[in-house]
Scaffold this active site. Sequence first.
Site, PDB file in Angstrom:
ATOM      1  N   TRP A 102       0.837  -1.212   0.000  1.00 47.01           N
ATOM      2  CA  TRP A 102       0.000   0.000   0.000  1.00 47.01           C
ATOM      3  C   TRP A 102       0.862   1.248   0.000  1.00 47.01           C
ATOM      4  O   TRP A 102       0.595   2.204  -0.724  1.00 47.01           O
ATOM      5  CB  TRP A 102      -0.970  -0.001   1.180  1.00 47.01           C
ATOM      6  CG  TRP A 102      -1.921  -1.150   1.154  1.00 47.01           C
ATOM      7  CD1 TRP A 102      -2.061  -2.142   2.093  1.00 47.01           C
ATOM      8  CD2 TRP A 102      -2.905  -1.450   0.135  1.00 47.01           C
ATOM      9  NE1 TRP A 102      -3.033  -3.029   1.710  1.00 47.01           N
ATOM     10  CE2 TRP A 102      -3.563  -2.629   0.527  1.00 47.01           C
ATOM     11  CE3 TRP A 102      -3.264  -0.841  -1.074  1.00 47.01           C
ATOM     12  CZ2 TRP A 102      -4.579  -3.212  -0.240  1.00 47.01           C
ATOM     13  CZ3 TRP A 102      -4.265  -1.415  -1.839  1.00 47.01           C
ATOM     14  CH2 TRP A 102      -4.917  -2.584  -1.423  1.00 47.01           C
ATOM     15  N   ASP A 172      -1.510   6.714   6.051  1.00 47.76           N
ATOM     16  CA  ASP A 172      -2.569   5.764   5.713  1.00 47.76           C
ATOM     17  C   ASP A 172      -2.815   4.931   6.976  1.00 47.76           C
ATOM     18  O   ASP A 172      -1.932   4.193   7.411  1.00 47.76           O
ATOM     19  CB  ASP A 172      -2.088   4.884   4.549  1.00 47.76           C
ATOM     20  CG  ASP A 172      -3.117   3.844   4.117  1.00 47.76           C
ATOM     21  OD1 ASP A 172      -4.133   3.663   4.818  1.00 47.76           O
ATOM     22  OD2 ASP A 172      -2.883   3.201   3.075  1.00 47.76           O
ATOM     23  N   LYS A 196     -11.968  -1.812   7.273  1.00 49.13           N
ATOM     24  CA  LYS A 196     -11.156  -2.654   8.151  1.00 49.13           C
ATOM     25  C   LYS A 196     -11.640  -2.549   9.594  1.00 49.13           C
ATOM     26  O   LYS A 196     -11.832  -3.545  10.257  1.00 49.13           O
ATOM     27  CB  LYS A 196      -9.678  -2.246   8.087  1.00 49.13           C
ATOM     28  CG  LYS A 196      -9.107  -2.035   6.682  1.00 49.13           C
ATOM     29  CD  LYS A 196      -8.902  -3.326   5.910  1.00 49.13           C
ATOM     30  CE  LYS A 196      -8.688  -3.137   4.419  1.00 49.13           C
ATOM     31  NZ  LYS A 196      -7.509  -2.415   3.999  1.00 49.13           N
TER      32      LYS A 196
HETATM   33  C1  LIG Z   1      -7.020  -2.037   2.524  1.00 52.04           C
HETATM   34  C2  LIG Z   1      -5.990  -0.993   2.476  1.00 52.04           C
HETATM   35  C3  LIG Z   1      -5.896  -0.070   1.417  1.00 52.04           C
HETATM   36  C4  LIG Z   1      -6.820  -0.112   0.223  1.00 52.04           C
HETATM   37  O1  LIG Z   1      -8.044   0.351   0.593  1.00 52.04           O
HETATM   38  P1  LIG Z   1      -9.226   0.562  -0.471  1.00 52.04           P
HETATM   39  O2  LIG Z   1     -10.251   1.208   0.390  1.00 52.04           O
HETATM   40  O3  LIG Z   1      -9.606  -0.806  -0.951  1.00 52.04           O
HETATM   41  O4  LIG Z   1      -8.737   1.423  -1.556  1.00 52.04           O
HETATM   42  C5  LIG Z   1      -4.920   0.890   1.471  1.00 52.04           C
HETATM   43  N1  LIG Z   1      -4.077   0.961   2.500  1.00 52.04           N
HETATM   44  C6  LIG Z   1      -4.125   0.093   3.525  1.00 52.04           C
HETATM   45  C7  LIG Z   1      -3.147   0.224   4.653  1.00 52.04           C
HETATM   46  C8  LIG Z   1      -5.079  -0.912   3.549  1.00 52.04           C
HETATM   47  O5  LIG Z   1      -5.134  -1.772   4.578  1.00 52.04           O
END
Ligand SMILES: *Cc1c(COP(=O)(O)O)cnc(C)c1O
Length: 361
Positions: A102, A172, A196
């Site tokens: 990511w 993030d 999540k």
């Molecule tokens: C799941 C995840 C993403 C992607 O998220 P989307 O909402 O599917 O775009 C990005 N960064 C992290 C750390 C994630 O766990």
Amino acid sequence: MKRVYNFSAGPSVLPESVLRRAAEEMLDYQGSGQSVMEMSHRSKIYEGIICSAESSLREIMNIPDNYKVLFLQGGASSQFAMVPMNLMTGSNKADFVLTGQWATKAYREAERYGTANVVASSKDKNFTYIPELDPSAFTKDADYFHICLNNTIYGTRFTTLPQTGDIPLVADVSSCILSEPVDVSKFGLLYAGAQKNMAPAGLTVVIIREDLIGRAMDFTPTMFNYQTHADNGSMFNTPPCYSIYICMLVLDWLKNTIGGLEEMKKINEKKAGILYDFLDRSSMFRGTVVPKDRSLMNIPFVTGDGELDAKFVKEAAQHDFVNLKGHRTVGGMRASIYNAMPVEGVEKLVDFMKAFEKANG
Ligand SMILES: *Cc1c(COP(=O)(O)O)cnc(C)c1O
């Protein structure tokens, strides 16, 4: 009715009490005679929901007044572009730490809009650790410094934040938001896909310091400009209404049933401790991450034998421990134990692992 123990990395388990309340309110939300899915986002009753979600989030995360909370769509992946379009507008440079897939995607996307500099990477060991950061490698005039606070796929997390001085730290936090207290004032911007630890898929939460709003590149699409959403209380267009409603219920649960983020952290440390302690003692299973950087939320582990891993995943599912297959880049298994996974779920998983080890050792 049957409920399994769901270790999915995302979308993932939600608190059972939240799902029950949503079910009760499905056809008639608080005497309105409508489902939240059906009501106008401009109605008074829906305004109550989005305001409550925002004020609960502010309270639980202790978000300072000079930060805006935005309820957006497009997932964390859209933020990989939205952040540079809005923030990379001074020197047109930004710093990145590559701690997994990511983080790397965020870096690659930013490269399309400016000069993206890699400060450090842990790719050499398949992202099994958080690299040491050398401040002399930081770009002095960067517009921001980006990290992925918890690496969902590899199971690592930052336990200390980079010292970036006046350079806004952008993180993030998709897979760790609400898992423990964070000092929001240390960040310029936090973003998370909600699926999540907050809500169903469809909602993306952005927490942004106000002075970072209003600097977007000229070509930035209206919908990708933070200003648009900040000026309109996340109601420029139809927001992801139902996901925001479930988010409100999850935040109520965190506040009133769990008792806030300090309490949530204790529970999460307990759960992760149960699994890591077992992995450290087991002669069949082992964790893949260096102990000091271990995530509280995502715990990858392997037996070292691909066939045995597959057998484990299959038999675990037969015993109602589902979604334990690891990410294809790590192999083996991964247990995602987000806030809504009860302690009992981890205890029972470890009991099952012990029995599996005995039967197959
Ligand atoms: C799941 C995840 C993403 C992607 O998220 P989307 O909402 O599917 O775009 C990005 N960064 C992290 C750390 C994630 O766990």
